[in-house]
Enzyme design. Structure first.
Site, short mmCIF file in Angstrom:
data_model
loop_
_atom_site.label_atom_id
_atom_site.label_comp_id
_atom_site.label_asym_id
_atom_site.label_seq_id
_atom_site.Cartn_x
_atom_site.Cartn_y
_atom_site.Cartn_z
N ARG A 261 0.98 -1.06 0.09
CA ARG A 261 0.07 0.14 -0.13
C ARG A 261 0.54 1.32 -0.18
NH1 ARG A 261 -2.19 1.63 6.25
NH2 ARG A 261 -0.76 2.38 5.51
N HIS B 251 -3.33 5.15 4.50
CA HIS B 251 -4.72 4.09 4.20
C HIS B 251 -5.78 4.69 3.70
CE1 HIS B 251 -7.66 1.60 5.99
NE2 HIS B 251 -8.58 2.41 6.41
N TYR C 98 3.95 6.77 10.51
CA TYR C 98 4.76 5.49 11.27
C TYR C 98 5.26 4.47 10.36
CZ TYR C 98 0.16 4.33 8.66
OH TYR C 98 -0.43 4.15 7.90
C1 TPP Z 1 -13.87 -4.29 13.04
C2 TPP Z 1 -13.13 -3.51 12.10
N1 TPP Z 1 -12.36 -3.46 13.13
C3 TPP Z 1 -11.40 -1.69 13.08
C4 TPP Z 1 -11.74 -1.23 11.46
C5 TPP Z 1 -10.46 0.05 11.07
N2 TPP Z 1 -9.82 -0.69 10.48
C6 TPP Z 1 -10.17 -0.15 8.67
S1 TPP Z 1 -9.28 -0.83 7.95
C7 TPP Z 1 -8.12 -0.98 9.18
C8 TPP Z 1 -7.28 -2.13 8.38
C9 TPP Z 1 -7.66 -2.85 7.40
O1 TPP Z 1 -5.97 -3.49 7.20
P1 TPP Z 1 -5.57 -4.61 5.83
O2 TPP Z 1 -7.20 -5.44 6.14
O3 TPP Z 1 -4.47 -4.93 5.57
O4 TPP Z 1 -6.06 -4.46 4.43
P2 TPP Z 1 -5.77 -3.13 3.78
O5 TPP Z 1 -6.85 -1.71 4.36
O6 TPP Z 1 -4.61 -2.80 4.22
O7 TPP Z 1 -6.86 -2.58 2.27
C10 TPP Z 1 -9.24 -0.63 10.24
C11 TPP Z 1 -8.18 -1.27 11.80
C12 TPP Z 1 -12.91 -1.46 10.99
N3 TPP Z 1 -13.09 -0.85 10.23
N4 TPP Z 1 -13.54 -2.85 11.45
#
Ligand code: TPP
Ligand code: TPP
Ligand code: MG
Ligand code: MG
Lengths: 327, 366
Positions: free
Chosen positions: B259, B263, B272
């Site tokens: 990525r 985010h 970070y």
């Molecule tokens: C159940 C839940 N916990 C926390 C969040 C906050 N959150 C949104 S995206 C994310 C990270 C997800 O990372 P990943 O699965 O690696 O996907 P990426 O964003 O890297 O594509 C978090 C913690 C959320 N949306 N839903």
């Protein structure tokens, strides 16, 4: 490697503890039939070697979490059978003052963090306890007992992943008795050797004959030591079998009588240890009998204690819910 | 850092020795290349609009285009795409019109979801693109259900679900993958391992060696592929789709990627992570890699690149203008789609608020 012991004294303690579980459960079923036990009852009969073999490595300062089939874990960890029986009877002298019943027995004094009516409910508690031990650098270990059915639930995955990545002092113990209620394990899980799932989590896994308390003792010793050394969790699978129904009253139409009698006839963990001790000359048949008898006395005393205790009064209804009592 | 993974093109766009390019006609290859460029441009544009205060929120996919577009391209139109929130490219493959996407981002009167969702939470059931499901991992069980539903309905549609490395730590991943394995549902579990879950690096996410190895706990096949290699992604996904269609069950695919941006527009990765970490991934850029390959094959040159660039810009511009021209949804739509027949208390509320015309006037006046 190589786990020392068990000493003769430990062996005799384990033998007595397995009887304590067996006879407690038999009494609980009998009393349930008499209408004395309030609520559902899931017995540990057949699985005694698991709880006992593992808790032999733990002190009161170490933690365990349990399941709906929790009496064996309580007894293995040193809980008081009188207060347990009183709880089953719904009496005020019970562990939850008679308000919790079989699936809510906890005894923090001996590190037993609680039975749990929610399948896989213990994972978060054990992992949290392990984290607390790590943060405090206390050297404590947490053991999480769970069934083969719980393996298919989210908390199994979330907590083992977290325990592994944070190298928590936790031992995850799967009591694989091959059924989740009425469902055979292979109908809901492709990987029936649960220990082998450990490779997906980057932690060691071990599989033992859960009907043989000495094998359990050995494997548990390695896992507990590893956790205490700060090397993280182990997934320990104990292949076992429950001799009675899922709960008291289960008609058991999902398995054959032959299957049950094969296991109870040829793999009884108590008989297994008893025979071993007699072969080794540690125990005579008479001594074995007297251990059993004294445990039987203890359980009879627990039933008397429960029977003679009062039910909680209406004033108990609002107590123990909020730290500040409801006005 | 990367470990072993299946790849066809080297980062320099050369065909790896012994590797075979999947059979894709030239026009298909050029279509894929265009979609990757379009995806990148839309991302740039939306992030700019968000910074200008003209868009509330956006999730970009810079650097992950090959993983997303290559996988979606392995599907038939009747197959389901079950996105996480970073798969605009898959929506484009599915033929999601830009104007519909933009209308959703701005929540205007053309928005298929009637302005009720957070920006970037588009859905189009006719195209078989389910709604963005931002609770992490929650879309995985949905995909298993769609796949099981297809089988029960007696057809051979498959469902492809996207999720991140972070989502593999969720219980939903576990229960859904187990279910898919036991019931052999026609599902492709596509994990974009982009190395970060917001600010959590993948090394802190799990002690597992990688994401693909997680398949072993479920007794299903796990495949690790270079997610910045469009051919490799397309190839492994096509095989998984064919296998699912034959009734041979699910596959977990780990696409190793990165990525490159924040985010989302609400995130500042500088707080970070080091820029130095991002740099090697710029060299591994999936669009550049594909362009180098196409150029070497004699299918691409600077003029074509310029023409594509101009076309993509104009396409985006036109759809944006159109989206900006549409006003907000009329206020009475708030009362729709809840009850089949509107109950009296909602009707009363609806009649007590201003008329749609008045609403728009009020909006423009502020
Ligand atoms: C159940 C839940 N916990 C926390 C969040 C906050 N959150 C949104 S995206 C994310 C990270 C997800 O990372 P990943 O699965 O690696 O996907 P990426 O964003 O890297 O594509 C978090 C913690 C959320 N949306 N839903
Ligand atoms: C979350 C949840 N789902 C379902 C139940 C009902 N239930 C109680 S015990 C049980 C089976 C558990 O099987 P397993 O984990 O193998 O433990 P065992 O009974 O074999 O000791 C089920 C489904 C429950 N208590 N909690
Ligand atoms: Mg079981
Ligand atoms: Mg990620």
């Amino acid at each position: 490697m190589g786990i020392k012991g068990p000493t003769t004294e430990q062996l005799l303690d384990m033998y007595a503890a397995m009887w304590r579980i067996r006879l407690f459960e038999e009494q609980a079923e009998y009393q349930s039939g008499q209408g004395k036990v309030l609520g559902a009852l899931h017995t540990y009969i057949g699985q005694e070697a698991v709880g006992v073999g593992i808790c032999a490595h733990l002190t009161d300062a170490d933690y365990i979490t349990s399941t709906h089939r929790g009496h064996g874990h309580c007894i293995s960890k040193g809980a008081d059978v009188r207060r347990m029986m009183a709880e089953l009877f719904g009496r005020v002298t019970g562990y939850c003052k008679g308000k919790g019943g079989s699936m809510h027995i906890a005894d923090f004094a001996v590190g037993m963090l609680g039975a749990n009516g929610i399948v896989a409910g213990g994972f978060g508690l054990a992992t949290g306890a392990g984290l607390a031990a790590q943060v405090r650098e206390s050297g404590q270990v947490a053991v999480c007992f769970f069934g083969d059915g719980a393996v298919n639930r989210g908390p199994f995955h979330e907590n083992i992943n977290l325990g592994a990545v944070w190298r928590l002092p936790v031992v995850y113990v799967c009591e694989n008795n091959q059924y989740a209620q009425w469902t055979p394990q292979e109908e809901i899980t492709l990987v029936t050797d649960v220990a082998s799932m450990s490779s997906a989590y980057g932690i060691p896994g071990a599989q033992v004959d859960g009907m043989d308390v000495l094998s359990v003792y050995q494997a548990a010793g390695e896992a507990v030591d590893r956790a205490r050394r700060g090397e993280g969790p182990t997934l320990l699978e104990c292949k076992t079998y429950r001799f009675h129904g899922h709960n008291f009253g289960d008609p058991q139409q999902y398995r054959t009588k032959e299957e049950i009698s094969d296991w109870s006839g040829q793999h009884d963990p108590i008989q297994g240890l008893g025979d071993h001790l007699q072969r080794e000359g540690v125990l005579t048949a008479e001594e074995a009998e007297s251990i059993r008898n004294s445990v039987q006395e203890e359980i009879a005393g627990a039933v008397r204690f429960a029977d003679e205790s009062p039910y909680p009064g209406p004033e108990e209804l609002t107590r123990d819910v909020f730290s500040t009592p409801v006005a | 850092m990367l470990g072993t993974m299946y790849s066809i093109l080297s980062p320099g766009g050369n065909v790896q020795s012994g590797a075979r390019i999947p059979s894709l006609a030239l026009d298909q290859q050029l279509h894929l290349y265009r979609l990757m460029c379009l995806n990148r441009r839309v991302d740039d544009q939306m992030i700019r609009l968000q910074r200008q205060g003209r868009l509330g929120f956006y999730v970009g996919s810079q650097g992950e285009e090959a993983a997303i577009i290559g996988s979606a391209f392995a599907l038939e139109p009747r197959d389901w795409v079950v996105p996480c929130y970073r798969e605009l490219g898959a929506a484009l493959v599915k033929g999601f019109p830009l104007i519909d996407l933009f209308s959703q981002f701005f929540g205007n009167s053309r928005d298929l979801t009637k302005g009720r969702q957070m920006p970037n939470h588009y859905a189009n059931h006719d195209l078989r693109v389910t709604s963005i499901s931002s609770p992490v991992g929650s879309q995985i069980p949905h995909a298993i259900g769609l796949a099981l539903g297809a089988r029960l309905a007696g057809n051979d549609d498959v469902a492809l679900v996207y999720f991140g490395d972070g989502a593999t730590s969720q219980g939903d991943f576990h229960v859904a993958t187990n279910f898919a394995g036991v019931f052999k549902t026609p599902t492709i579990l596509f994990c974009r391992n982009n190395q970060w879950a917001i600010s959590v690096p993948v090394e802190s996410q799990t002690a597992s060696r990688n994401m693909a190895v997680k398949a072993t706990a479920y007794g299903i096949e796990g495949v690790r592929v270079d997610g910045n290699d469009i051919f490799a992604v397309y190839d492994v996904t096509s095989k998984a789709v064919a296998k699912a269609r034959r009734g041979e069950g699910p596959t977990l695919i780990e696409a190793v990627t990165y990525r490159r941006g924040g985010h989302s527009t609400s995130d500042d990765p500088n707080s970070y992570r080091d820029d130095a970490e991002v740099e090697p991934w710029i060299e591994r850029d999936p669009i550049l890699r594909f362009r180098l390959y196409l150029t070497r094959q004699g299918h691409w040159d600077d003029d074509k690149e310029q023409a594509l660039e101009d076309e993509v810009r104009a396409t985006i511009r036109n759809s944006l203008d159109e989206a900006f021209r549409s006003g907000p949804p009329s206020l009475d739509t708030v009362f729709e789609d809840v009850y089949d027949e509107m109950p009296w208390h909602l009707r009363e509320q609806m009649e007590s608020v201003c008329t749609p015309e008045e609403f728009q006037t009020v909006e423009q006046g502020t």
